[in-house]
Design an enzyme around this catalytic site. Sequence first.
Site, PDB file in Angstrom:
ATOM      1  N   GLN A  71      37.267  86.317 -27.337  1.00  0.00           N
ATOM      2  CA  GLN A  71      36.432  87.449 -27.745  1.00  0.00           C
ATOM      3  C   GLN A  71      35.576  87.988 -26.600  1.00  0.00           C
ATOM      4  O   GLN A  71      34.961  89.048 -26.730  1.00  0.00           O
ATOM      5  CB  GLN A  71      35.534  87.046 -28.909  1.00  0.00           C
ATOM      6  N   CYS A  77      33.613  87.055 -33.468  1.00  0.00           N
ATOM      7  CA  CYS A  77      34.243  85.786 -33.831  1.00  0.00           C
ATOM      8  C   CYS A  77      34.826  85.806 -35.241  1.00  0.00           C
ATOM      9  O   CYS A  77      35.906  85.271 -35.487  1.00  0.00           O
ATOM     10  CB  CYS A  77      33.245  84.646 -33.691  1.00  0.00           C
ATOM     11  N   HIS A 370      28.479  81.554 -36.130  1.00  0.00           N
ATOM     12  CA  HIS A 370      29.793  81.654 -35.477  1.00  0.00           C
ATOM     13  C   HIS A 370      30.875  81.302 -36.490  1.00  0.00           C
ATOM     14  O   HIS A 370      30.670  80.446 -37.363  1.00  0.00           O
ATOM     15  CB  HIS A 370      29.849  80.688 -34.290  1.00  0.00           C
ATOM     16  N   ASN A 391      38.786  77.830 -31.364  1.00  0.00           N
ATOM     17  CA  ASN A 391      37.681  78.725 -31.043  1.00  0.00           C
ATOM     18  C   ASN A 391      38.246  80.016 -30.463  1.00  0.00           C
ATOM     19  O   ASN A 391      39.451  80.149 -30.255  1.00  0.00           O
ATOM     20  CB  ASN A 391      36.729  78.043 -30.050  1.00  0.00           C
TER      21      ASN A 391
END
Length: 449
Positions: A71, A77, A370, A391
């Site tokens: 990102q 996210c 997040h 992630n």
Amino acid sequence: MTAITDTTATSLTAGQLADLHKAFAADPVLKRMQNAIARVSVDELAVDHQLATALSTTVSNRIDDWKVTNQKKSGRCWLFAALNLLRAGAKAELDIKEFEFSQNYAMYFDKLERANYFLASILETADRPEDDRLVSYLLQNVLSDGGQWDMAVNIFAKYGAVPKAAMPETESSSNTNRMNAVLCLLLRRGAKELRALRHAGDTAGEERARARIITEVHRILTLHLGTPPTSFEWEYTDDKKVFHREGDLTPQEFLARYTTINLQDYVCLVDDPRAEHPKGSTLTVEHLGNVLGAAPVLYLNVDIAVAKAMARDAILDGQPVWFGCDVGPQMARKDGIWDARLYDYAGLYGAELALDKESRVRFGASAMTHAMLLTGVDVLEGRTRRWRVENSWGDESGDQGFYTMADNWFDEYVFEVVVNKNRLSPELRQALDAEPVVLPAWDPMGALA
């Protein structure tokens, strides 16, 4: 200015400060610690090295066999995690191991819709003064990059999705600060104008102003992010070297053809630890959303053990899980690990710092910050021990961008997971039909991942 009137309060005196300095200087341990902290990161001093090195990064059940996304300097996210969830099925349909949806496309329409949502909220609250708590909150939280699961579903349902090649990243999609600052300034100016027109009873002027503001938002987004396609020619070569020519597709057709889950079948389970919000109830947050007329953000409040069990079972069935958490505490970013006991700051500073999860929420110490994707879990004799996490921070940390979460961290810092409704008990499915508790806009459960 309001003065402090508590008669028990006393100001710090020069004598007190001198005593504090003297006591500190007289302690050789504190002096050595001061020298160390002046030259070394406090995390390096507080980390439990034995624990950090003992946390295995292997898991008994792992789904991912792809590369992570990035990102970059943006807060997308929640969209990355949602599109990464969708791409798990799309990769199988396309027979392409490395595939990405366009995160830029999704962000473009989220921001356009959220600008319209903001203007509607401003007009709805126009009878309140500017320093009213809700109006002040709206003006302070105009147009960030963050969002929630239901907001992602709203965008996909209305606008579909496209492959990354159809609307690639731009400098501004990967580094959103300047674009966001301009849009926020424009919308705050628009809020001032619309409130004045509403107070004057100028309905026609209000409609013209609102249309002009949306036109300006559209112009700025298109300059920064590019023009989103209404259709595109889809051609690709799969991993077996077979060429496919699918012709022109709309984003809605692409989403329907190449994704394998029905987004409407999924529900966001949240762990709100506050006692006044009972488990088994539904929650929503006023003025939290992006698409006017779409379904509101809805949470089903469950115990974290319930959320954990459903996430585990989904992964065991080969389905990755979108989740939201407070990402920063007890994280070693370079190593890509989380453990609730990873850093002993209390021992380092000689100060009590512990708060339980409920207290952290109540006193502003923790909230959803997040969103990521669970792609693996380690299970031993029916007990979860750790989790593998995809992630969206690129591949330079962790295991090429995949992180490892100790199970105790899940309990303390995970707030929400998204699962198929068919995993819910009959009681929880019935609870979805109940009228939700409406939380104020500034409630911690309204935090944007």
